[in-house]
Design an enzyme around this catalytic site. Sequence first.
Site, PDB file in Angstrom:
ATOM      1  N   ARG A   7      48.075  43.245  39.273  1.00 52.49           N
ATOM      2  CA  ARG A   7      47.445  41.941  39.033  1.00 52.49           C
ATOM      3  C   ARG A   7      47.959  40.877  40.008  1.00 52.49           C
ATOM      4  O   ARG A   7      47.185  40.064  40.522  1.00 52.49           O
ATOM      5  CB  ARG A   7      47.731  41.525  37.587  1.00 52.49           C
ATOM      6  CG  ARG A   7      47.120  40.197  37.227  1.00 52.49           C
ATOM      7  CD  ARG A   7      47.006  40.024  35.730  1.00 52.49           C
ATOM      8  NE  ARG A   7      46.219  38.868  35.426  1.00 52.49           N
ATOM      9  CZ  ARG A   7      46.702  37.761  34.867  1.00 52.49           C
ATOM     10  NH1 ARG A   7      47.982  37.702  34.531  1.00 52.49           N
ATOM     11  NH2 ARG A   7      45.928  36.740  34.634  1.00 52.49           N
ATOM     12  N   HIS A  11      45.878  38.396  42.467  1.00 51.56           N
ATOM     13  CA  HIS A  11      45.984  36.932  42.449  1.00 51.56           C
ATOM     14  C   HIS A  11      46.525  36.385  43.772  1.00 51.56           C
ATOM     15  O   HIS A  11      46.335  35.213  44.079  1.00 51.56           O
ATOM     16  CB  HIS A  11      46.849  36.471  41.267  1.00 51.56           C
ATOM     17  CG  HIS A  11      46.137  36.553  39.955  1.00 51.56           C
ATOM     18  ND1 HIS A  11      46.403  35.727  38.899  1.00 51.56           N
ATOM     19  CD2 HIS A  11      45.136  37.374  39.541  1.00 51.56           C
ATOM     20  CE1 HIS A  11      45.604  36.029  37.885  1.00 51.56           C
ATOM     21  NE2 HIS A  11      44.835  37.038  38.241  1.00 51.56           N
ATOM     22  N   VAL A  15      43.522  34.007  46.696  1.00 56.60           N
ATOM     23  CA  VAL A  15      43.794  32.608  47.054  1.00 56.60           C
ATOM     24  C   VAL A  15      44.349  32.585  48.476  1.00 56.60           C
ATOM     25  O   VAL A  15      45.460  33.060  48.714  1.00 56.60           O
ATOM     26  CB  VAL A  15      44.805  31.978  46.073  1.00 56.60           C
ATOM     27  CG1 VAL A  15      44.972  30.502  46.390  1.00 56.60           C
ATOM     28  CG2 VAL A  15      44.351  32.178  44.625  1.00 56.60           C
ATOM     29  N   ASN A  39      47.475  31.742  36.176  1.00 57.33           N
ATOM     30  CA  ASN A  39      48.816  32.265  36.491  1.00 57.33           C
ATOM     31  C   ASN A  39      49.898  31.819  35.510  1.00 57.33           C
ATOM     32  O   ASN A  39      50.861  32.566  35.260  1.00 57.33           O
ATOM     33  CB  ASN A  39      49.239  31.788  37.896  1.00 57.33           C
ATOM     34  CG  ASN A  39      48.493  32.516  39.008  1.00 57.33           C
ATOM     35  OD1 ASN A  39      47.990  33.617  38.803  1.00 57.33           O
ATOM     36  ND2 ASN A  39      48.422  31.904  40.174  1.00 57.33           N
ATOM     37  N   HIS A 138      41.800  46.901  34.239  1.00 54.31           N
ATOM     38  CA  HIS A 138      42.083  46.582  32.838  1.00 54.31           C
ATOM     39  C   HIS A 138      42.121  47.834  31.968  1.00 54.31           C
ATOM     40  O   HIS A 138      42.067  47.734  30.749  1.00 54.31           O
ATOM     41  CB  HIS A 138      41.058  45.574  32.305  1.00 54.31           C
ATOM     42  CG  HIS A 138      41.213  44.193  32.883  1.00 54.31           C
ATOM     43  ND1 HIS A 138      40.331  43.166  32.665  1.00 54.31           N
ATOM     44  CD2 HIS A 138      42.184  43.660  33.698  1.00 54.31           C
ATOM     45  CE1 HIS A 138      40.730  42.058  33.304  1.00 54.31           C
ATOM     46  NE2 HIS A 138      41.843  42.349  33.953  1.00 54.31           N
ATOM     47  N   THR A 139      42.217  48.986  32.555  1.00 54.93           N
ATOM     48  CA  THR A 139      42.534  50.208  31.804  1.00 54.93           C
ATOM     49  C   THR A 139      44.031  50.255  31.483  1.00 54.93           C
ATOM     50  O   THR A 139      44.476  51.047  30.664  1.00 54.93           O
ATOM     51  CB  THR A 139      42.131  51.474  32.592  1.00 54.93           C
ATOM     52  OG1 THR A 139      42.623  52.624  31.905  1.00 54.93           O
ATOM     53  CG2 THR A 139      42.746  51.511  33.996  1.00 54.93           C
ATOM     54  N   THR A 188      45.465  54.592  25.507  1.00 58.99           N
ATOM     55  CA  THR A 188      46.337  54.974  26.632  1.00 58.99           C
ATOM     56  C   THR A 188      46.636  53.743  27.492  1.00 58.99           C
ATOM     57  O   THR A 188      46.160  53.639  28.630  1.00 58.99           O
ATOM     58  CB  THR A 188      45.665  56.079  27.490  1.00 58.99           C
ATOM     59  OG1 THR A 188      44.354  55.617  27.889  1.00 58.99           O
ATOM     60  CG2 THR A 188      45.538  57.388  26.756  1.00 58.99           C
ATOM     61  N   ASP A 193      42.748  55.390  33.491  1.00 60.43           N
ATOM     62  CA  ASP A 193      41.640  56.314  33.211  1.00 60.43           C
ATOM     63  C   ASP A 193      40.359  55.496  33.062  1.00 60.43           C
ATOM     64  O   ASP A 193      40.390  54.276  33.174  1.00 60.43           O
ATOM     65  CB  ASP A 193      41.933  57.153  31.949  1.00 60.43           C
ATOM     66  CG  ASP A 193      42.284  56.280  30.760  1.00 60.43           C
ATOM     67  OD1 ASP A 193      41.691  55.193  30.625  1.00 60.43           O
ATOM     68  OD2 ASP A 193      43.154  56.669  29.979  1.00 60.43           O
TER      69      ASP A 193
HETATM   70  C1  HEM Z   1      36.992  40.057  36.953  1.00 63.45           C
HETATM   71  C2  HEM Z   1      37.738  39.038  36.734  1.00 63.45           C
HETATM   72  C3  HEM Z   1      39.054  39.127  36.019  1.00 63.45           C
HETATM   73  C4  HEM Z   1      39.469  38.309  35.019  1.00 63.45           C
HETATM   74  C5  HEM Z   1      38.704  37.149  34.417  1.00 63.45           C
HETATM   75  C6  HEM Z   1      40.782  38.763  34.623  1.00 63.45           C
HETATM   76  C7  HEM Z   1      41.531  38.170  33.638  1.00 63.45           C
HETATM   77  C8  HEM Z   1      42.707  38.687  33.133  1.00 63.45           C
HETATM   78  C9  HEM Z   1      43.444  38.129  32.035  1.00 63.45           C
HETATM   79  C10 HEM Z   1      43.054  36.859  31.268  1.00 63.45           C
HETATM   80  C11 HEM Z   1      44.496  38.923  31.798  1.00 63.45           C
HETATM   81  C12 HEM Z   1      45.568  38.733  30.726  1.00 63.45           C
HETATM   82  C13 HEM Z   1      46.558  37.713  31.241  1.00 63.45           C
HETATM   83  C14 HEM Z   1      47.471  37.141  30.195  1.00 63.45           C
HETATM   84  O1  HEM Z   1      47.629  37.710  29.132  1.00 63.45           O
HETATM   85  O2  HEM Z   1      48.050  36.092  30.461  1.00 63.45           O
HETATM   86  C15 HEM Z   1      44.459  39.985  32.767  1.00 63.45           C
HETATM   87  C16 HEM Z   1      45.374  41.005  32.866  1.00 63.45           C
HETATM   88  C17 HEM Z   1      45.347  41.964  33.848  1.00 63.45           C
HETATM   89  N1  HEM Z   1      44.494  42.009  34.934  1.00 63.45           N
HETATM   90 FE1  HEM Z   1      42.802  40.959  35.132  1.00 63.45          FE
HETATM   91  N2  HEM Z   1      41.131  39.837  35.381  1.00 63.45           N
HETATM   92  C18 HEM Z   1      40.126  40.092  36.266  1.00 63.45           C
HETATM   93  C19 HEM Z   1      40.115  41.060  37.242  1.00 63.45           C
HETATM   94  C20 HEM Z   1      41.198  41.844  37.561  1.00 63.45           C
HETATM   95  C21 HEM Z   1      41.326  42.623  38.771  1.00 63.45           C
HETATM   96  C22 HEM Z   1      40.327  42.646  39.910  1.00 63.45           C
HETATM   97  C23 HEM Z   1      42.520  43.283  38.692  1.00 63.45           C
HETATM   98  C24 HEM Z   1      43.176  44.204  39.681  1.00 63.45           C
HETATM   99  C25 HEM Z   1      42.554  44.934  40.547  1.00 63.45           C
HETATM  100  C26 HEM Z   1      43.117  42.922  37.414  1.00 63.45           C
HETATM  101  C27 HEM Z   1      44.280  43.443  36.919  1.00 63.45           C
HETATM  102  C28 HEM Z   1      44.842  43.080  35.707  1.00 63.45           C
HETATM  103  C29 HEM Z   1      45.938  43.801  35.094  1.00 63.45           C
HETATM  104  C30 HEM Z   1      46.573  45.072  35.596  1.00 63.45           C
HETATM  105  C31 HEM Z   1      46.271  43.087  33.919  1.00 63.45           C
HETATM  106  C32 HEM Z   1      47.398  43.405  32.938  1.00 63.45           C
HETATM  107  C33 HEM Z   1      48.647  42.670  33.372  1.00 63.45           C
HETATM  108  C34 HEM Z   1      49.891  42.976  32.578  1.00 63.45           C
HETATM  109  O3  HEM Z   1      49.858  43.727  31.616  1.00 63.45           O
HETATM  110  O4  HEM Z   1      50.947  42.415  32.960  1.00 63.45           O
HETATM  111  N3  HEM Z   1      42.295  42.039  36.772  1.00 63.45           N
HETATM  112  N4  HEM Z   1      43.364  39.816  33.584  1.00 63.45           N
END
Ligand code: HEM
Length: 265
Positions: A7, A11, A15, A39, A138-139, A188, A193
């Site tokens: 993530r 991010h 930017v 962030n 988000h898997t 999981t 996956d």
């Molecule tokens: C499509 C638009 C996207 C939105 C609106 C979004 C939004 C979010 C939000 C709100 C969270 C939870 C953050 C929190 O609890 O504070 C999250 C977690 C996460 N996002 Fe996204 N996301 C997007 C796309 C992506 C992309 C493109 C990736 C990577 C290629 C990604 C990877 C992740 C990962 C791995 C988590 C889990 C982080 C953790 O457990 O520490 N996301 N995302």
Amino acid sequence: MAASLIRLHFHDCFVLGCDGSVLLKDTPWFTGEQTTRANNNSIRGMEIIDAAKQAVEAVCPGVVSCADILTLAARDSSEYVKGPTWTVKLGRRDSTTASLDLATADLPLASENLDDLIRKFYIKGLNAKELVVLSGAHTIGQARCVTFRDRIYNDTNIDPDFAIHRRRRCPSNNNEGNANLAPFDPVTPNTFDNKYYRDLMEKRGLLHSDQVLFNGGKTDDIVAGYRRDSSSFYADFAAAMVKMGDINPLTGSSGQIRKICSAIN
Ligand code: HEM
């Protein structure tokens, strides 16, 4: 931690390009990107990049940028959770600036609808299919209640049992439980996956921005395709991560190689 690093790379790249700008900490005389809504209290893993940088500097000072370390860490994180791997192109340099305003404008939010998400990816050179495949990250990982409260109380395109389950640890009162975590994939949560896409097709997407990818719109077929065929999901995810890592790198004599990732030299 693997999830946090993937993530963080996203991010960073969204930017000003993949230039390590997200890693810069605020100081009394410098405002970085870490306090923007997407962030703040949300990104993690910066200390891992700092530690990796310290180890690299000890043996080979002034050569490897923080932006490259973060890109490699994202690839290694994917491997670690049994996701796809890919060859990382190297040679990015680190920014001497960051932009809170661009972070606020360009990072997608959980509350956004499909057209806004498509637009935010499009301006970074990524198409709707790449939006869908990258959202497949988000898997793994988790989200805080504050990011999905509106969805589980107000959205109608949600599986009722799923909503009831998620409400247990995410009260409707805006001041309670904001930081409580729920896994994106309850079965999981630490394995890469394609269950993410099955969940979307069953109206069990955790974020509003997840469910809009399968909600009767133009990306439905892409979601269905990745649910059917996980090998195409893996291959397309890897290719899209390489493409994301190519967004606007600093090369040549632009930028610098930071000595520590959280501050400009
Ligand atoms: C499509 C638009 C996207 C939105 C609106 C979004 C939004 C979010 C939000 C709100 C969270 C939870 C953050 C929190 O609890 O504070 C999250 C977690 C996460 N996002 Fe996204 N996301 C997007 C796309 C992506 C992309 C493109 C990736 C990577 C290629 C990604 C990877 C992740 C990962 C791995 C988590 C889990 C982080 C953790 O457990 O520490 N996301 N995302």
